[in-house]
Scaffold this active site. Structure first.
Site, PDB file in Angstrom:
ATOM      1  CG  ASP A 132      -2.179   0.717   1.142  1.00 13.86           C
ATOM      2  OD1 ASP A 132      -2.143   1.958   1.173  1.00 13.86           O
ATOM      3  OD2 ASP A 132      -3.235   0.059   1.007  1.00 13.86           O
ATOM      4  CG  HIS A 187      -4.973   4.294   1.149  1.00 16.33           C
ATOM      5  ND1 HIS A 187      -4.535   3.027   0.835  1.00 16.33           N
ATOM      6  CD2 HIS A 187      -6.241   4.369   0.697  1.00 16.33           C
ATOM      7  CE1 HIS A 187      -5.509   2.372   0.220  1.00 16.33           C
ATOM      8  NE2 HIS A 187      -6.560   3.166   0.123  1.00 16.33           N
ATOM      9  CB  SER A 346      -9.168   1.371   0.415  1.00 12.89           C
ATOM     10  OG  SER A 346      -8.689   1.545  -0.884  1.00 12.89           O
TER      11      SER A 346
END
Ligand code: CA
Ligand code: CA
Length: 409
Positions: A132, A187, A346
């Protein structure tokens, strides 16, 4: 030409692969023949993804394709399986961090995470790679949950364990193009917290609070990334002993290299959990990669709401999306020792990665396919709630543990 040689030449044409030697042009593809409608991603002309005959991948640089063919591929032709140009990924990631009301941990409650803790399953002994963006390993709820590479001495500038990565004590970054911003994206840290945040150190309840995170970064802070960097991060995660790899990203071009990399993970028995994407589209009809690869070790995940419906923006697919999981108003860890709510498939994917870690800690001898089957066969299907996914339902850890105990006595 005598008759025998003539016949031999004909046979070689008919069974080309059986009697021809590999050639530079047979292993190198510039991706020019692929379907341009689904093959997004600008080709990077001076970087090349090399898959070797032993299954390993490297990313190499050269002035141009002709120079690379002559100076790199030709001398090592027998050891090389396939070469493709690297490509920019059109990554989909949720960058907006919005403050919502009081939705704390609704997802963990809905999927019945507590039922695993009641059985002593906390994800212990299971490594989950977060392939990621940046993961903040100093966050108080994550710092104790990061898998340590004990063969490596941190911050001495030396690759002590000789795995090719300098100072990968916690994890590694494969970002080759740093991008335009230095502020860390939230994220990766948010994804990591959903999987394994330590609930004794803050307000986020990681699904599998004793699982260990392996950070493998390939997404730059501005959201950019390349196919080659992604493949190297996946390979690193596998080499570090990940049982589960969380891939909360999409928008990869449909080139063979990425599929081959996922097939290597399949061969190694690693479960791969992939976000379905946030475009509100049917990925059976309009494929999204890696979500649409459809491998036996892969679970592709849609996002559900607090009222237990599909979100309006989640990608779907009755064949290629397997289950739904909470993906709206999800509280988790972000850089700066704080927390935030985020939306996206996600966020739904790490719910499934955390679930898989719980299941694997309950049944350490299970295969990736058995973990997948237990998750698929135990979803909650509520009348009138149309989940446009293969199983028609949303994950349920309590039932998944029961199914797994039948599959793996
Ligand atoms: Ca190292
Ligand atoms: Ca070192």
């Amino acid at each position: 030409m005598d008759v025998r040689r003539y016949l031999s030449a004909v046979a070689c044409v008919l069974v080309f692969t059986a009697c021809s030697k590999k050639s530079v042009d047979s292993v190198y593809s510039d991706n020019s023949t692929l379907d341009s409608a689904t093959c997004v991603g600008q080709s990077i002309q001076n970087k090349f993804i090399v898959q070797w005959e032993d299954g390993k991948f490297t990313v190499e640089s050269a002035e141009n394709a002709e120079a690379f063919k002559k100076n790199f591929i030709e001398p090592q032709l027998e050891s090389i399986r396939k070469v493709e140009n690297d490509r920019q990924l059109q990554l989909e990631s949720t960058s907006a961090v919005e403050a919502y009301g009081t939705y704390d941990s609704w997802g963990q409650t809905m999927v019945k995470a507590d039922s695993a803790y009641a059985q002593g399953a906390y994800g212990q002994g299971v490594k989950v790679a977060v392939v990621d963006a940046f993961v903040d390993t100093t966050h108080p709820q994550l710092s104790g949950r990061v898998a340590i590479n004990y063969g490596e001495i941190p911050n001495n500038g030396i690759d002590d364990d000789k795995n090719g990565i300098v100072d990968d004590y916690y994890g590694a970054s494969f970002v080759s193009s740093p991008g335009s911003t230095s502020t860390p994206s939230p994220h990766g840290s948010h994804v990591a917290g959903i999987i394994a945040a330590d609930p004794s150190k803050g307000s986020v309840r990681g699904l599998a609070p004793q699982a260990q995170i392996i950070p493998a970064q390939f997404i730059a802070n501005d959201g950019g990334g390349s196919l080659g960097d992604a493949i190297l991060a996946l390979q690193y995660a596998a080499n570090r002993g990940a049982k589960i790899i969380n891939a909360s990203w999409g928008g990869a071009p449909c080139v063979a290299s990425l599929r081959n990399a996922f097939q290597e993970l399949e061969r190694k028995g690693i479960l791969v959990v992939v976000a379905a994407g946030n475009d509100g589209r049917d990925i059976d009809a309009y494929p999204e990669f890696p979500a649409s690869f459809n491998l036996s070790n892969q679970i592709t995940v849609a996002a559900s709401t607090i009222s237990d419906f599909m979100t309006s923006w989640s990608n779907s697919g009755f064949n290629l999306v397997h289950v739904a999981a909470p993906g709206e108003h999800i509280l988790s860890t972000v850089p700066g020792a704080t927390t935030a709510y985020m939306d996206g498939t996600s966020m739904a994917a790490p719910f499934v990665s955390g679930t898989a870690a719980l299941l694997w800690s309950a049944k350490p001898t299970a295969t990736a396919q058995q973990i997948k089957a237990a998750i698929e066969q135990s979803v909650d299907v509520t009348s009138g709630h149309e989940f446009k996914v293969k199983t028609r339902g949303r994950i349920n850890i309590q039932k998944a543990l029961q199914v797994l105990s039948q599959l793996v006595p």
